[in-house]
Scaffold this active site. Structure first.
Site, PDB file in Angstrom:
ATOM      1  N   ALA A  99       3.051   5.848  -3.008  1.00  0.00           N
ATOM      2  CA  ALA A  99       1.819   5.504  -2.299  1.00  0.00           C
ATOM      3  C   ALA A  99       2.043   5.368  -0.792  1.00  0.00           C
ATOM      4  O   ALA A  99       3.167   5.470  -0.295  1.00  0.00           O
ATOM      5  CB  ALA A  99       1.240   4.221  -2.877  1.00  0.00           C
ATOM      6  N   HIS A 100       0.954   5.086  -0.075  1.00  0.00           N
ATOM      7  CA  HIS A 100       1.011   5.057   1.394  1.00  0.00           C
ATOM      8  C   HIS A 100       1.928   3.973   1.931  1.00  0.00           C
ATOM      9  O   HIS A 100       2.025   2.876   1.395  1.00  0.00           O
ATOM     10  CB  HIS A 100      -0.392   4.919   1.999  1.00  0.00           C
ATOM     11  N   ASN A 101       2.652   4.330   3.004  1.00  0.00           N
ATOM     12  CA  ASN A 101       3.528   3.429   3.744  1.00  0.00           C
ATOM     13  C   ASN A 101       4.740   2.947   2.953  1.00  0.00           C
ATOM     14  O   ASN A 101       5.401   1.988   3.350  1.00  0.00           O
ATOM     15  CB  ASN A 101       2.749   2.231   4.294  1.00  0.00           C
TER      16      ASN A 101
ATOM     17  N   SER B 273       3.151   0.227   0.653  1.00  0.00           N
ATOM     18  CA  SER B 273       3.875  -0.659   1.576  1.00  0.00           C
ATOM     19  C   SER B 273       5.084  -1.332   0.957  1.00  0.00           C
ATOM     20  O   SER B 273       5.559  -2.343   1.470  1.00  0.00           O
ATOM     21  CB  SER B 273       2.922  -1.717   2.163  1.00  0.00           C
TER      22      SER B 273
END
Length: 348
Positions: free
Chosen positions: A239-241, A259
């Protein structure tokens, strides 16, 4: 290959020690049970070493420490699996398409292509992208705008790399991988959801391997970062980051929420799920099907998957599991009462 390779040359290739006729020719590789007298095979574990007497192979790659008596020629090495991989590549080199651009490919404006790049049929490269020398873009791959891909990469069919992403040298992206799709970000408001713009990128460093149909989402801001030497299996979602540290291994069907940071040389086994905003340390091993809801310090081995059991036992267990928190409270209370009784003075 006509004529094959001598055992002496194979020992030299693998850095091994040969026992047997150095001039004997080997014409190919095969599985342990299928190897013929002119083929070489691998016997790395005790399960195979104990069966060597029944082997018809022309030669064996074995551990350096193997204590064996056999008429079959042996190449002893420190890392038998690595040595066998080197020999397999010698007999079966990976096909490399001829450099050039297919007439059916679509190349955007201001694209820079390095020397000896191959762009296959119906591949698309967006405006302003840069492709390093000796990189192969297979048919039907889609490279977005302002993407940078380093040298000697392999982008297999139906890979999608969306705008702005950065791919290092010697990176392999297997069929169907999607790099840089939007991260899953929405703001709830009065019962509806509003999209959060995802304006970051994905950065993949050198010597990374990404499996088929794996998705790596772009960051909301900044970057989703796959560091040098990471190996990711098929059907993984990053997923993002998220940050994945150097030389980590992510096995099939793992999901890593946004994250979260994964340390270097960490292993996530198949179907593990990691919650967001966590820190997984260096040299951690997470077992298959594990659900990780809190951070894990360096060097830990953790797992949480339930072992299969008789169905009737599982049906009974399902009824007990919701009651475990209350049962724990009762046990703590009973322990306190028991300790009070133990501490009570004994009547004389």
């Amino acid at each position: 290959m006509t004529g094959g390779h001598s055992l002496e040359s194979l020992a030299r290739l693998t850095g091994g020690t040969l026992s047997g006729d150095p001039g004997k020719k080997i014409t190919g590789v095969a599985a342990f049970d299928d190897a013929a007298p002119d083929q070489i095979t691998l016997a790395a574990s005790a399960a195979y070493l104990n069966r060597i007497k029944g082997s018809c192979s022309g030669a064996l790659i074995v551990p350096k420490t193997a204590d064996l008596e056999t008429p079959i020629p042996l190449i002893r090495v420190d890392n038998p699996q690595l040595a066998f991989a080197q020999v397999v590549l010698l007999f079966h080199p990976l096909p490399v398409p001829e450099p050039g651009i297919s007439h059916t490919a679509r190349i955007g404006n201001n694209v820079r292509l390095g020397e000896n790049v191959h762009v296959g049929h119906f591949a698309c490269i967006g405006d302003g992208s840069v492709i390093g020398k000796n990189t192969v873009i297979h048919s039907h791959a889609v490279i977005g705008e302002d993407v940078v891909i380093g040298e000697a990469g392999v982008i297999f069919p139906h890979v999608t790399i969306l705008h702005g992403c950065r791919i290092g040298n010697r990176v392999t992206l297997h069929p169907g991988a999607v790099i840089g799709a939007d991260g899953f970000g929405f703001v709830p408001d009065s019962g509806t959801f509003h999209k959060i713009p995802q304006i970051g990128i994905v950065q993949i460093d050198d010597d990374v391997n990404i499996g088929a149909n794996t998705t790596i989402d772009r960051a909301t801001l900044g970057r989703t970062w796959i560091q040098r030497g990471v190996k990711i299996d098929n059907l993984v979602h990053v997923a993002h980051n998220v940050v994945i540290g150097e030389d980590s291994v992510i096995v099939a069907q793992v999901g890593i929420a946004g994250s979260t940071t994964i340390g270097h040389h960490t292993i996530l086994a198949g179907q593990a799920g990691v919650s967001g905003h966590l820190s997984i340390g260096n040299k951690v091993t997470i077992g298959p099907k594990s659900g990780i809801a809190k951070s894990v310090p360096d060097g830990q081995v953790v797992s949480s998957a339930l072992t299969a059991m008789p169905h009737r036992t599982w049906l009974r267990l399902q009824h007990v599991m919701p009651e475990l928190p209350d049962l724990k409270k009762k046990i703590i209370q009973l322990e306190k009462e028991l300790q009070t009784l133990k501490n009570r003075p004994t009547d004389v």
